[in-house]
Motif scaffolding. Structure first.
Motif, mmCIF file in Angstrom:
data_model
loop_
_atom_site.group_PDB
_atom_site.id
_atom_site.type_symbol
_atom_site.label_atom_id
_atom_site.label_comp_id
_atom_site.label_asym_id
_atom_site.label_seq_id
_atom_site.Cartn_x
_atom_site.Cartn_y
_atom_site.Cartn_z
ATOM 1 N N UNK A 136 0.719 -1.273 0.010
ATOM 2 C CA UNK A 136 -0.025 -0.172 -0.005
ATOM 3 C C UNK A 136 1.019 1.141 0.155
ATOM 4 N N UNK A 137 2.004 1.273 0.719
ATOM 5 C CA UNK A 137 2.977 2.209 0.483
ATOM 6 C C UNK A 137 3.382 2.445 -0.608
ATOM 7 N N UNK A 138 3.812 1.613 -1.531
ATOM 8 C CA UNK A 138 4.169 1.582 -2.767
ATOM 9 C C UNK A 138 3.084 2.341 -3.674
ATOM 10 N N UNK A 139 2.012 2.110 -3.337
ATOM 11 C CA UNK A 139 0.914 3.022 -3.985
ATOM 12 C C UNK A 139 0.519 3.999 -3.498
ATOM 13 N N UNK A 140 1.523 4.824 -2.649
ATOM 14 C CA UNK A 140 1.151 6.084 -2.257
ATOM 15 C C UNK A 140 0.668 6.242 -0.979
ATOM 16 N N UNK A 141 0.063 5.203 -0.265
ATOM 17 C CA UNK A 141 -0.654 5.422 0.995
ATOM 18 C C UNK A 141 0.502 5.652 2.346
ATOM 19 N N UNK A 142 -0.054 6.413 3.354
ATOM 20 C CA UNK A 142 0.610 6.536 4.718
ATOM 21 C C UNK A 142 0.180 5.418 5.405
ATOM 22 N N UNK A 143 0.793 4.886 6.359
ATOM 23 C CA UNK A 143 0.529 3.808 7.270
ATOM 24 C C UNK A 143 0.589 3.897 8.566
ATOM 25 N N UNK A 188 8.414 -5.070 13.973
ATOM 26 C CA UNK A 188 7.516 -3.863 13.752
ATOM 27 C C UNK A 188 8.380 -2.830 13.000
ATOM 28 N N UNK A 189 9.583 -2.968 13.765
ATOM 29 C CA UNK A 189 10.589 -1.918 13.270
ATOM 30 C C UNK A 189 11.051 -2.044 11.727
ATOM 31 N N UNK A 190 11.274 -3.272 11.398
ATOM 32 C CA UNK A 190 11.519 -3.923 10.194
ATOM 33 C C UNK A 190 10.275 -3.349 8.960
ATOM 34 N N UNK A 191 9.289 -3.608 9.423
ATOM 35 C CA UNK A 191 8.076 -3.211 8.600
ATOM 36 C C UNK A 191 8.170 -1.517 8.415
ATOM 37 N N UNK A 192 8.374 -0.942 9.465
ATOM 38 C CA UNK A 192 8.479 0.422 9.567
ATOM 39 C C UNK A 192 9.723 0.897 8.691
ATOM 40 N N UNK A 193 10.692 0.158 8.290
ATOM 41 C CA UNK A 193 11.978 0.778 7.811
ATOM 42 C C UNK A 193 11.406 0.516 6.193
ATOM 43 N N UNK A 194 10.923 -0.700 5.900
ATOM 44 C CA UNK A 194 10.405 -0.908 4.678
ATOM 45 C C UNK A 194 9.369 0.073 4.107
ATOM 46 N N UNK A 195 8.633 0.529 5.072
ATOM 47 C CA UNK A 195 7.517 1.358 4.528
ATOM 48 C C UNK A 195 8.178 2.948 4.301
ATOM 49 N N UNK A 196 9.101 3.271 5.027
ATOM 50 C CA UNK A 196 9.709 4.562 4.775
ATOM 51 C C UNK A 196 10.437 4.441 3.742
ATOM 52 N N UNK A 197 11.080 3.487 3.236
ATOM 53 C CA UNK A 197 11.944 3.364 2.176
ATOM 54 C C UNK A 197 11.127 3.655 0.630
ATOM 55 N N UNK A 198 9.826 3.419 0.943
ATOM 56 C CA UNK A 198 8.895 3.604 -0.144
ATOM 57 C C UNK A 198 8.238 5.250 -0.130
ATOM 58 N N UNK A 199 8.809 5.936 0.998
ATOM 59 C CA UNK A 199 8.466 7.226 0.822
ATOM 60 C C UNK A 199 7.227 7.728 1.627
ATOM 61 N N UNK A 200 6.794 6.884 2.432
ATOM 62 C CA UNK A 200 5.471 6.927 2.997
ATOM 63 C C UNK A 200 5.745 7.800 4.295
#
Length: 253
Positions: A25-32, A42-54
């Motif tokens: 969803x972050x890759x599609x532009x959403x914030x989470x 949870x930290x790993x998921x956070x890092x992956x989402x932040x890399x998508x620019x969200x």
């Protein structure tokens, strides 16, 4: 719903399907906003989402705690703004036969703890998060979408009285909320996965895995990304409401 810059809350987001949905969803532009009890993952998921620019917000909470859920929704709205979507994904397994026997003798019974722990997370957690997010959306005057992760086990599954009952309850909540919340511009749908390749299924022995795959018409387990793609489809299709989409490779025909 165009997912770009929309705020989506995902429970059970630390790994597996929850993580896959968050990243997709972050890759599609959403914030989470990410909820889970596993700080490290949870930290790993956070890092992956932040890399998508969200924009990402992660909170360690127990979704079966009313006070923790209420506090989390308030913190998220204060930091990210109004919520546009919720994915109720958090869940646990505590499998066991209702009554285990050998030669007519009772060896073990499904314990109340096994029953209640699964109901608390898999059903009460869905109720609490759904209720609070719906109230938040109504007060904010924002239209949104609630997606509940059910399971094909909701139809009943050997050794899963607690899990099957909880997931059947999730299906009932989904159809009920779809009827109640539509007048507020809030849609609700569910996804019922079959056998999906996650940390949980990776522990299955090779011979058991082969047997499972043989029973799936497509011949293999699904991937977390297949559930993520389905979630995005529900968000983006404005006429899906009150339905359960089974993503199981044809396992439950």
């Amino acid at each position: 719903m165009n997912l770009n810059n929309k705020n989506i809350l995902i429970t059970g987001a630390a790994q597996g399907i929850g993580q896959a949905m968050a990243v997709y969803l972050c890759q599609k532009g959403a914030n989470v906003a990410l909820l889970d009890l596993n700080r490290e993952k949870l930290k790993k998921t956070t890092d992956l989402c932040e890399k998508a620019g969200s924009k990402v917000m992660a909170l360690e909470i127990d979704v079966s705690s009313e006070s923790q859920v209420e506090g989390a929704i308030q913190k998220i709205s204060n930091n990210l703004g109004s919520l546009d979507g919720l994915i109720n994904n958090a869940g646990i397994l505590r499998d066991g036969l209702l009554v285990k026997t050998k030669k007519g003798q009772i060896l073990q019974k499904l314990s109340l703890e096994q029953w209640q722990s699964v109901i608390n997370i898999n059903l009460t957690g869905v109720f609490l998060c759904g209720r609070e997010v719906a109230a938040h959306m109504i007060e904010a005057g924002s239209k949104g979408v609630i997606i509940n992760i059910a399971s094909i086990s909701s139809a009943g599954n050997f050794g899963q009285s607690n899990y099957a009952a909880a997931k059947a309850g999730v299906v009932a909540l989904t159809t009920t909320w779809a009827q109640e919340l539509a007048r507020h511009g809030i849609r609700c749908a569910a996804i019922a996965p079959g056998m999906i390749e996650t940390e949980m299924t990776s522990a299955i022995k090779p011979e058991a895995r082969a047997k499972i795959n043989a029973g799936i018409p497509l011949g293999h387990m699904g991937l977390p990304k297949h559930i993520a793609q389905t979630a995005a489809f529900i968000f983006e299709n404005h006429y899906i409401n009150g339905r359960v989409i089974e993503v199981d490779g044809g396992l439950r025909l």
